[in-house]
Scaffold this motif. Structure first.
Motif, short mmCIF file in Angstrom:
data_model
loop_
_atom_site.label_atom_id
_atom_site.label_comp_id
_atom_site.label_asym_id
_atom_site.label_seq_id
_atom_site.Cartn_x
_atom_site.Cartn_y
_atom_site.Cartn_z
N MET A 1 0.86 -1.20 0.05
CA MET A 1 -0.05 -0.08 0.02
C MET A 1 1.03 1.12 -0.19
SD MET A 1 -2.83 0.91 2.83
CE MET A 1 -4.00 -0.36 2.68
N GLU A 2 0.81 2.12 -0.90
CA GLU A 2 1.45 3.34 -1.03
C GLU A 2 1.42 4.19 0.08
OE1 GLU A 2 1.99 7.14 -4.16
OE2 GLU A 2 0.41 5.85 -4.21
N THR A 3 2.37 4.99 0.64
CA THR A 3 2.56 5.83 1.74
C THR A 3 2.28 7.06 1.13
OG1 THR A 3 3.61 4.33 3.10
CG2 THR A 3 3.49 6.60 3.91
N ASP A 159 -17.45 -0.96 -3.95
CA ASP A 159 -16.68 -1.75 -4.99
C ASP A 159 -16.81 -1.37 -6.23
OD1 ASP A 159 -14.91 -4.11 -5.22
OD2 ASP A 159 -16.71 -5.32 -5.66
N GLU A 160 -17.72 -0.81 -6.75
CA GLU A 160 -18.22 -0.53 -8.12
C GLU A 160 -17.44 0.77 -8.58
OE1 GLU A 160 -21.87 1.42 -10.84
OE2 GLU A 160 -22.16 0.46 -8.94
N VAL A 161 -17.29 1.79 -7.42
CA VAL A 161 -16.52 3.04 -7.60
C VAL A 161 -15.11 2.80 -7.84
CG1 VAL A 161 -15.80 5.20 -6.58
CG2 VAL A 161 -18.12 4.33 -6.41
N LEU A 162 -14.50 1.96 -6.74
CA LEU A 162 -13.01 1.59 -6.87
C LEU A 162 -12.89 0.80 -7.99
CD1 LEU A 162 -12.23 1.17 -3.04
CD2 LEU A 162 -11.69 2.78 -4.31
N GLN A 163 -13.38 0.03 -8.55
CA GLN A 163 -13.27 -1.01 -9.59
C GLN A 163 -13.11 0.04 -10.90
OE1 GLN A 163 -15.33 -4.44 -10.79
NE2 GLN A 163 -15.67 -4.87 -8.63
N ALA A 164 -13.87 0.95 -10.90
CA ALA A 164 -14.03 2.02 -12.14
C ALA A 164 -12.83 3.03 -11.96
CB ALA A 164 -15.42 2.65 -12.09
N HIS A 165 -12.52 3.41 -10.75
CA HIS A 165 -11.55 4.40 -10.52
C HIS A 165 -10.37 4.04 -9.67
CE1 HIS A 165 -13.69 7.41 -13.23
NE2 HIS A 165 -14.87 6.64 -12.50
N PRO A 166 -9.48 3.18 -10.21
CA PRO A 166 -8.39 2.70 -9.25
C PRO A 166 -7.28 3.82 -9.16
CG PRO A 166 -8.27 1.69 -11.72
CD PRO A 166 -9.39 2.47 -11.49
N GLU A 167 -7.55 5.10 -9.89
CA GLU A 167 -6.56 6.28 -9.61
C GLU A 167 -7.00 6.90 -8.44
OE1 GLU A 167 -10.21 7.87 -11.76
OE2 GLU A 167 -9.30 5.91 -11.64
N CYS A 190 -17.62 -2.42 4.26
CA CYS A 190 -16.79 -1.25 3.39
C CYS A 190 -15.33 -1.24 3.81
CB CYS A 190 -17.33 0.28 3.73
SG CYS A 190 -19.08 0.39 3.06
N LEU A 191 -14.78 -1.47 4.94
CA LEU A 191 -13.67 -1.41 5.13
C LEU A 191 -12.97 -2.74 4.37
CD1 LEU A 191 -11.01 -0.45 6.74
CD2 LEU A 191 -11.75 -2.05 8.66
N GLU A 192 -13.54 -4.04 4.18
CA GLU A 192 -13.12 -5.10 3.65
C GLU A 192 -12.93 -4.69 2.09
OE1 GLU A 192 -16.01 -8.22 4.76
OE2 GLU A 192 -15.15 -8.11 6.88
N ILE A 193 -14.02 -3.97 1.58
CA ILE A 193 -13.57 -3.78 0.22
C ILE A 193 -12.48 -2.73 -0.13
CG2 ILE A 193 -14.85 -2.21 -1.70
CD1 ILE A 193 -16.08 -5.02 -1.16
N VAL A 194 -12.49 -1.63 1.04
CA VAL A 194 -11.24 -0.87 0.58
C VAL A 194 -9.97 -1.61 0.66
CG1 VAL A 194 -9.98 1.32 1.44
CG2 VAL A 194 -12.57 1.04 1.36
N ARG A 195 -9.81 -2.47 1.84
CA ARG A 195 -8.55 -3.11 1.80
C ARG A 195 -8.39 -4.13 0.63
NH1 ARG A 195 -9.27 -4.58 8.39
NH2 ARG A 195 -8.23 -2.53 9.10
N LYS A 196 -9.43 -4.64 0.05
CA LYS A 196 -9.57 -5.49 -1.13
C LYS A 196 -8.82 -4.85 -2.19
CE LYS A 196 -12.79 -6.15 -4.13
NZ LYS A 196 -13.89 -6.77 -4.63
N HIS A 197 -9.05 -3.62 -2.47
CA HIS A 197 -8.58 -2.59 -3.46
C HIS A 197 -7.20 -2.07 -2.82
CE1 HIS A 197 -11.79 -2.72 -6.25
NE2 HIS A 197 -12.50 -3.05 -5.36
N ASN A 198 -6.82 -2.50 -1.74
CA ASN A 198 -5.37 -1.95 -1.32
C ASN A 198 -5.40 -0.31 -1.27
OD1 ASN A 198 -2.78 -2.83 -0.40
ND2 ASN A 198 -1.69 -2.23 -2.20
N LYS A 199 -6.25 0.26 -0.76
CA LYS A 199 -6.16 1.68 -0.73
C LYS A 199 -6.19 2.12 0.92
CE LYS A 199 -7.03 2.18 -4.99
NZ LYS A 199 -6.02 2.85 -6.02
N PRO A 200 -5.48 3.03 1.22
CA PRO A 200 -5.48 3.73 2.55
C PRO A 200 -6.81 3.98 2.91
CG PRO A 200 -3.69 4.78 1.39
CD PRO A 200 -4.59 4.06 0.40
N VAL A 201 -7.30 4.29 4.17
CA VAL A 201 -8.32 4.58 5.08
C VAL A 201 -8.31 5.81 5.71
CG1 VAL A 201 -10.53 3.71 6.47
CG2 VAL A 201 -9.58 2.20 4.50
N ILE A 202 -9.04 6.69 5.54
CA ILE A 202 -9.15 7.77 6.56
C ILE A 202 -10.63 7.40 7.44
CG2 ILE A 202 -9.60 10.24 7.17
CD1 ILE A 202 -7.89 10.81 4.65
N VAL A 203 -10.66 7.47 8.78
CA VAL A 203 -11.80 7.31 9.36
C VAL A 203 -12.57 8.53 9.58
CG1 VAL A 203 -12.67 6.37 11.70
CG2 VAL A 203 -10.88 5.06 10.31
#
Length: 374
Positions: A1-3, A159-167, A190-203
Motif C-alpha cells: 500500500m502506497e504511503t 466496490d463499483e466506484v473503486l473498480q471504475a477508478h483505481p486512480e 466497506c472496510l473490507e472492500i477498501v482493503r481488497k483494493h489496497n487503498k489507505p483508509v481515513i476514518v
C-alpha cells in the motif's frame, strides 16, 4: 500500500464542528479559541486539517485561512478540502468552486482533495460531469497532491466506484464500533472492500459526532473496568491499519484528550474488542425499535421496503448526540429509498407483521420512520 501521508501521527483535525460564538449560527466561529486549538495541534506534532466547501455554513475554509494558513508555515501542515456533487450543475461549476476554495483558504495547492459524499447518486453526477478526469488534471497541474473520496453508501457501490477508478488514492469511511455490523451503514463490509483494493483508509465519525463519547452507565462501567485511565472517546479509534482518524473538535478539552491517546496510537487488543462487543449489545438493547434484523419481513413486502435497514437507521439516528446537528443516517436513508420503497410507501397490508418473529407493530414503526426521515 502506497504511503501518501506526510506524518505518522494518526489524528486529523476535522474543521466541521468548530467552537462557536452563537450555537444557533454555524458560521459564528470563535476565531480566538480556534487559533489556540490549531496552535496546540501543530505544536504536538499533528499536521492534518480537513475542511470542505459547505462546512460551518460555508465559513470553515475561510477560517482555516485565518487560523492556519496565515499563521503557520505552509510546510508545517497539510490541508484537505472537498467538492460536493450537491452544488454541481455544470462542468463550469467544478472550476468555479475549486478556484474559490483556493481563494478562501489562501493556499496555492491542496495536499489532499476529495470528491465528497460518494454514493450511487453522487457517483452518477461525478461521472456525468467528468469529475474524476477533472481531478486527475488538477493533480497533474500540481494544484492537488493526492486525490480520493469520502463515502456514505453500501459496500457493493463502494466496490463499483473503486473498480471504475483505481486512480483514487484513498477512501474516507464512516467507521466506528456502533456502525460496525449495521445492515445499512456496513462499516465492516466497506472496510473490507477498501482493503481488497489496497487503498489507505481515513476514518470519519469515529465517535459518531459525540454519540460514543458519552455512554450508558453500564456500558461506561465495562470500559472503565478494562482500562480505568482511558477516556470513553479513546475507545472509538480502534481499527488497526487505518492511515488517519478524523475528529471534529469544538473545545480545547476534546483536542487535548484526542491528542493524548493518538500521540502513540495502539490498536485494541482482542480482550478490549470483546468489551466493545458487549458495549454494542448494551446500546442495541436500548434501541427504540427492537428489530433483530432477521429480514423475514422483506421478501413479501409488495412495496419493496427494506424494513430492517430503515429501522436500524432510525435507531442509530435517535442515539446521536442532540447537539451534533447533521447526521449521516439521513444520507443512507435517502440513498436506500432511491432503489427501494420509502417507509411512507407502506400500504398497511401487514404481511410483514404476520411473519415477524418479534411480533413487532411494523406498520406503526414505519410511520415513525417516515415522519423522522421524510
Amino acid at each position: 500500500m502506497e504511503t501518501i501521508w506526510k506524518n505518522d501521527r494518526k489524528l486529523g483535525f476535522g474543521l466541521m464542528r468548530l467552537p462557536l460564538l452563537d450555537p444557533e449560527d454555524p458560521a459564528s466561529i470563535d476565531l480566538d479559541t480556534m487559533n489556540q486549538m490549531v496552535d496546540a495541534f501543530i505544536e504536538n506534532g499533528f499536521t492534518y486539517f480537513d475542511t470542505a466547501w459547505m462546512y460551518c455554513g460555508f465559513a470553515s475554509e475561510s477560517f482555516a485561512k485565518e487560523a492556519l494558513v496565515k499563521r503557520h508555515p505552509r510546510n508545517s501542515f497539510t490541508l484537505t478540502t472537498k467538492l460536493d456533487a450537491g452544488f454541481l450543475k455544470t462542468k463550469e461549476d467544478r472550476d468555479r468552486i475549486f478556484d474559490e476554495q483556493l481563494n478562501k483558504t489562501g493556499v496555492e495547492y491542496f495536499d489532499y482533495y476529495l470528491l465528497h459524499d460518494m454514493g450511487k447518486d453522487h457517483f452518477k453526477i461525478y461521472t456525468e460531469l467528468d469529475c474524476f478526469e477533472w481531478l486527475k488534471r488538477k493533480k497533474a497541474e500540481g494544484k492537488v497532491k493526492h486525490i480520493g473520496f469520502s463515502f456514505h453508501d453500501s459496500a457493493d457501490v463502494l466496490d463499483e466506484v473503486l473498480q471504475a477508478h483505481p486512480e483514487m488514492e484513498f477512501v474516507q469511511l464512516q467507521l466506528n464500533y456502533l456502525d460496525w455490523n449495521d445492515p445499512a451503514i456496513q462499516s465492516r463490509k466497506c472496510l473490507e472492500i477498501v482493503r481488497k483494493h489496497n487503498k489507505p483508509v481515513i476514518v470519519m465519525e469515529p465517535v459518531k459526532g459525540g454519540t460514543l463519547a458519552s455512554l450508558p452507565t453500564q456500558a461506561e462501567a465495562l470500559l472503565k473496568q478494562e482500562n480505568a485511565k482511558a477516556s470513553i472517546p479513546s475507545w472509538a479509534a480502534s481499527q488497526e491499519g487505518v492511515a488517519l482518524v478524523l475528529s471534529g473538535m469544538s473545545t480545547m478539552e476534546q483536542l487535548e484528550d484526542n491528542m493524548g491517546f493518538m500521540k502513540d496510537f495502539i490498536p485494541l487488543s482482542k480482550e478490549e474488542e470483546k468489551k466493545l462487543t458487549q458495549v454494542r449489545k448494551i446500546l442495541e438493547q436500548s434501541q427504540a425499535i427492537p428489530c433483530t434484523g432477521c429480514s423475514y419481513c422483506v421478501d413479501g413486502c409488495p412495496q419493496q421496503i427494506p424494513i430492517p435497514k430503515y429501522f436500524s437507521l432510525y435507531n442509530l439516528d435517535l442515539q446521536e448526540a442532540k447537539e451534533k446537528g447533521w447526521t449521516p443516517q439521513g444520507e443512507y436513508y435517502d440513498r436506500l429509498s432511491q432503489s427501494h420503497g420509502k417507509a411512507s410507501a407502506c400500504i398497511s397490508c401487514r404481511r410483514c407483521e404476520g411473519i415477524c418473529p418479534q411480533h413487532l407493530s411494523i406498520t406503526k414503526y414505519l410511520k415513525e420512520v417516515a415522519d423522522h426521515f421524510e
